[in-house]
Motif scaffolding. Structure first.
Motif, PDB file in Angstrom:
ATOM      1  N   PRO A  85     -18.616 -14.123  34.086  1.00 32.67           N
ATOM      2  CA  PRO A  85     -20.042 -13.798  34.101  1.00 32.67           C
ATOM      3  C   PRO A  85     -20.800 -14.717  33.141  1.00 32.67           C
ATOM      4  O   PRO A  85     -20.226 -15.205  32.157  1.00 32.67           O
ATOM      5  N   ILE A  86     -22.072 -14.958  33.423  1.00 27.47           N
ATOM      6  CA  ILE A  86     -22.891 -15.736  32.489  1.00 27.47           C
ATOM      7  C   ILE A  86     -23.054 -14.962  31.184  1.00 27.47           C
ATOM      8  O   ILE A  86     -22.868 -15.501  30.091  1.00 27.47           O
ATOM      9  N   PHE A  87     -23.441 -13.690  31.288  1.00 28.67           N
ATOM     10  CA  PHE A  87     -23.484 -12.795  30.131  1.00 28.67           C
ATOM     11  C   PHE A  87     -22.548 -11.625  30.377  1.00 28.67           C
ATOM     12  O   PHE A  87     -22.541 -11.052  31.469  1.00 28.67           O
ATOM     13  N   GLU A  88     -21.784 -11.267  29.367  1.00 29.41           N
ATOM     14  CA  GLU A  88     -21.000 -10.038  29.428  1.00 29.41           C
ATOM     15  C   GLU A  88     -21.157  -9.311  28.099  1.00 29.41           C
ATOM     16  O   GLU A  88     -20.830  -9.852  27.035  1.00 29.41           O
ATOM     17  N   LEU A  89     -21.695  -8.104  28.149  1.00 25.63           N
ATOM     18  CA  LEU A  89     -21.906  -7.282  26.968  1.00 25.63           C
ATOM     19  C   LEU A  89     -20.940  -6.112  27.014  1.00 25.63           C
ATOM     20  O   LEU A  89     -20.860  -5.405  28.025  1.00 25.63           O
ATOM     21  N   LYS A  90     -20.199  -5.921  25.929  1.00 26.86           N
ATOM     22  CA  LYS A  90     -19.196  -4.861  25.881  1.00 26.86           C
ATOM     23  C   LYS A  90     -19.464  -3.944  24.694  1.00 26.86           C
ATOM     24  O   LYS A  90     -19.423  -4.376  23.535  1.00 26.86           O
ATOM     25  N   ASN A  91     -19.773  -2.683  25.003  1.00 25.11           N
ATOM     26  CA  ASN A  91     -19.897  -1.620  23.993  1.00 25.11           C
ATOM     27  C   ASN A  91     -20.865  -1.981  22.864  1.00 25.11           C
ATOM     28  O   ASN A  91     -20.564  -1.804  21.679  1.00 25.11           O
ATOM     29  N   ILE A  92     -22.035  -2.474  23.238  1.00 25.01           N
ATOM     30  CA  ILE A  92     -23.021  -2.896  22.249  1.00 25.01           C
ATOM     31  C   ILE A  92     -23.819  -1.694  21.738  1.00 25.01           C
ATOM     32  O   ILE A  92     -24.448  -0.971  22.514  1.00 25.01           O
ATOM     33  N   SER A  93     -23.784  -1.491  20.434  1.00 27.48           N
ATOM     34  CA  SER A  93     -24.633  -0.503  19.769  1.00 27.48           C
ATOM     35  C   SER A  93     -25.329  -1.188  18.603  1.00 27.48           C
ATOM     36  O   SER A  93     -24.799  -2.143  18.018  1.00 27.48           O
ATOM     37  N   TYR A  94     -26.534  -0.684  18.290  1.00 23.16           N
ATOM     38  CA  TYR A  94     -27.278  -1.297  17.174  1.00 23.16           C
ATOM     39  C   TYR A  94     -28.178  -0.258  16.536  1.00 23.16           C
ATOM     40  O   TYR A  94     -28.851   0.517  17.231  1.00 23.16           O
ATOM     41  N   LEU A 142     -29.804   0.904  20.244  1.00 21.26           N
ATOM     42  CA  LEU A 142     -28.954   0.709  21.415  1.00 21.26           C
ATOM     43  C   LEU A 142     -27.655   1.467  21.219  1.00 21.26           C
ATOM     44  O   LEU A 142     -27.142   1.553  20.095  1.00 21.26           O
ATOM     45  N   LYS A 143     -27.106   2.003  22.312  1.00 20.63           N
ATOM     46  CA  LYS A 143     -25.852   2.735  22.201  1.00 20.63           C
ATOM     47  C   LYS A 143     -24.972   2.477  23.420  1.00 20.63           C
ATOM     48  O   LYS A 143     -25.364   2.728  24.557  1.00 20.63           O
ATOM     49  N   ASP A 144     -23.801   1.920  23.164  1.00 19.13           N
ATOM     50  CA  ASP A 144     -22.748   1.735  24.177  1.00 19.13           C
ATOM     51  C   ASP A 144     -23.257   1.004  25.421  1.00 19.13           C
ATOM     52  O   ASP A 144     -23.094   1.465  26.552  1.00 19.13           O
ATOM     53  N   ILE A 145     -23.841  -0.173  25.214  1.00 19.12           N
ATOM     54  CA  ILE A 145     -24.362  -0.964  26.328  1.00 19.12           C
ATOM     55  C   ILE A 145     -23.260  -1.849  26.894  1.00 19.12           C
ATOM     56  O   ILE A 145     -22.641  -2.639  26.168  1.00 19.12           O
TER      57      ILE A 145
END
Length: 260
Positions: free
Chosen positions: A4-13, A25-28
């Motif tokens: 994939p061009i972008f792959e986001l795994k379990n992003i929280s902030y 952000l939570k679990d993106i």
């Protein structure tokens, strides 16, 4: 198999100050593939700009991993592959003493360095993006003399002069009238035809769902990610739940608008 061009795994902030912690952000988890035109939508304060800043490395990751073209963001160096247009482009241009050509050529500094002279190949790239965005006649005008729509095309040209394969735009139509918004989306569709991957942050879901081929709906969590057709078919109750207030999509004059 192509990454994939972008792959986001379990992003929280989280944003923290002395008094409180705010979950942005939570679990993106999200994948964007080559040639996709993805609209990232959601209400104000939903975390859209935070997510873009994380993808671009402006904010430091707290939780999770981001990959660009299969490379971890923590080690990614090929930023010339990524073009970026900020929502502040128009306000930056007001009163700025530079020509359109100078603004666009400044986009080469991340690949050339700050003090290297421009060469014939650089001016060839300039002519190429001027033609692509139909702004050849603006070449020698001062950036402050342009309309909002023209200015946005100039900043897209600046983002594209390195011939990136990815274009990220954060609320690029803020302050632009309806006529120039249409021209703006026409430009994006031409770029998509050239296999440029587009990630567009917008609040204007009514217009964008008729242009993007995928929609990702964010409000702290990623509530929806699918085709524009699937998004259009979401019911009023589902949209209202995502946005936190009554919302519906209304069709008129072959376009769709967002109404509370």
């Amino acid at each position: 198999m192509e990454h994939p061009i972008f792959e986001l795994k379990n992003i929280s902030y989280e944003y923290k100050d002395k008094m409180e912690t705010t979950q942005a952000l939570k679990d993106i988890n999200l994948k964007v593939h080559k040639g996709d035109f993805v609209a990232l939508v959601g209400p104000n304060g939903s975390g859209k700009t935070t997510l873009i800043k994380l993808i671009l490395g402006v904010l430091k990751l707290q939780t999770g991993e981001i990959y660009i073209n299969g490379k971890s963001l923590r080690h990614f160096q090929a930023w010339q592959e990524v073009g970026y247009v900020s929502q502040k482009s128009n306000s930056f241009a007001k009163g700025f003493p530079a020509t359109v050509s100078e603004v666009i050529l400044s986009g080469l500094t991340k690949s050339k360095g700050l003090f290297n002279r421009f060469k014939k190949a650089d001016y060839d790239k300039l002519d190429e993006v001027l033609a692509l965005l139909n702004i050849v006649e603006l070449k020698n005008k001062n950036i402050s003399q342009l309309s909002g729509g023209q200015t946005q095309r100039v900043f897209i040209a600046r983002a594209l002069i390195n011939r990136p394969s990815i274009l990220v735009l954060d609320e690029p139509t803020v302050g632009i009238d309806a006529k120039h918004v249409k021209e703006f989306y026409d430009v994006l569709l031409r770029l998509k035809e050239q296999a440029v991957t587009i990630l567009l942050v917008t609040h204007d879901i009514g217009v964008v769902v008729d242009h993007a081929n995928e929609v990702a709906c964010l409000n702290e969590h990623l509530h929806f990610h699918g085709s524009n057709h699937e998004f259009k078919n979401l019911g009023e109750a589902e949209l209202s739940k995502i946005y936190g207030f009554p919302l519906q999509l209304v069709s008129h004059d072959h376009e769709r608008s967002c109404c509370e």
